[in-house]
Design a protein around this motif. Structure first.
Motif, PDB file in Angstrom:
ATOM      1  N   ALA A  67       0.832  -1.209   0.000  1.00  0.00           N
ATOM      2  CA  ALA A  67       0.000   0.000   0.000  1.00  0.00           C
ATOM      3  C   ALA A  67       0.865   1.257   0.000  1.00  0.00           C
ATOM      4  CB  ALA A  67      -0.931  -0.007   1.209  1.00  0.00           C
ATOM      5  N   ILE A  68       1.921   1.246   0.799  1.00  0.00           N
ATOM      6  CA  ILE A  68       2.833   2.396   0.835  1.00  0.00           C
ATOM      7  C   ILE A  68       3.515   2.572  -0.518  1.00  0.00           C
ATOM      8  CG2 ILE A  68       5.005   3.254   1.818  1.00  0.00           C
ATOM      9  CD1 ILE A  68       4.077   1.905   4.489  1.00  0.00           C
ATOM     10  N   GLN A  69       3.967   1.478  -1.102  1.00  0.00           N
ATOM     11  CA  GLN A  69       4.619   1.560  -2.404  1.00  0.00           C
ATOM     12  C   GLN A  69       3.656   2.073  -3.474  1.00  0.00           C
ATOM     13  OE1 GLN A  69       6.247  -2.357  -2.958  1.00  0.00           O
ATOM     14  NE2 GLN A  69       8.012  -1.921  -1.657  1.00  0.00           N
ATOM     15  N   ALA A  70       2.408   1.646  -3.415  1.00  0.00           N
ATOM     16  CA  ALA A  70       1.410   2.123  -4.376  1.00  0.00           C
ATOM     17  C   ALA A  70       1.215   3.631  -4.233  1.00  0.00           C
ATOM     18  CB  ALA A  70       0.086   1.387  -4.175  1.00  0.00           C
ATOM     19  N   GLU A  71       1.138   4.107  -3.001  1.00  0.00           N
ATOM     20  CA  GLU A  71       1.013   5.550  -2.772  1.00  0.00           C
ATOM     21  C   GLU A  71       2.232   6.296  -3.310  1.00  0.00           C
ATOM     22  OE1 GLU A  71       0.385   6.198   1.400  1.00  0.00           O
ATOM     23  OE2 GLU A  71      -1.497   5.062   1.405  1.00  0.00           O
ATOM     24  N   GLN A  72       3.412   5.735  -3.108  1.00  0.00           N
ATOM     25  CA  GLN A  72       4.630   6.368  -3.601  1.00  0.00           C
ATOM     26  C   GLN A  72       4.669   6.408  -5.129  1.00  0.00           C
ATOM     27  OE1 GLN A  72       7.324   7.966  -2.024  1.00  0.00           O
ATOM     28  NE2 GLN A  72       5.718   8.009  -0.487  1.00  0.00           N
ATOM     29  N   ILE A 127       2.081   6.504  -7.146  1.00  0.00           N
ATOM     30  CA  ILE A 127       1.124   7.534  -7.558  1.00  0.00           C
ATOM     31  C   ILE A 127       1.719   8.921  -7.358  1.00  0.00           C
ATOM     32  CG2 ILE A 127      -1.112   8.584  -6.993  1.00  0.00           C
ATOM     33  CD1 ILE A 127      -2.052   5.656  -6.346  1.00  0.00           C
ATOM     34  N   TYR A 128       2.348   9.146  -6.204  1.00  0.00           N
ATOM     35  CA  TYR A 128       2.973  10.443  -5.918  1.00  0.00           C
ATOM     36  C   TYR A 128       4.073  10.765  -6.930  1.00  0.00           C
ATOM     37  CZ  TYR A 128       6.155  13.770  -3.779  1.00  0.00           C
ATOM     38  OH  TYR A 128       7.006  14.832  -3.574  1.00  0.00           O
TER      39      TYR A 128
END
Length: 81
Positions: free
Chosen positions: A24-29, A31-32
């Protein structure tokens, strides 16, 4: 460098719950970073962010002339000086 993102826990062994949280953190990163890159490319090429995002959803290859028209390059060198 202002755009670097260190990952101090990279070599660690993960549990399933931690793996899900990390995904989940990697997915957010991702996208960012994709948004940040689109903004930077738009700034330097003169294209809209929307066009950059649409054009970067899939691989896209440019000829020299297309890269010039898009704003990626300043000029095409036809022959060595």
């Amino acid at each position: 460098m202002p755009c670097t993102q260190p990952d101090p826990d990279a070599p660690a062994v993960w549990s399933d719950a931690r793996e899900a949280a990390d995904i989940a953190i990697q997915a957010e990163q991702i996208i960012y970073l994709k948004q940040m890159m689109a903004e930077r490319i738009a700034l330097h090429t003169g294209q809209t962010i929307e066009r950059i995002e649409a054009d970067s959803d899939r691989d896209r290859w440019f000829t020299a002339q297309e890269a010039l028209d898009y704003g990626f390059i300043d000029r095409v060198i036809d022959a060595p000086p």
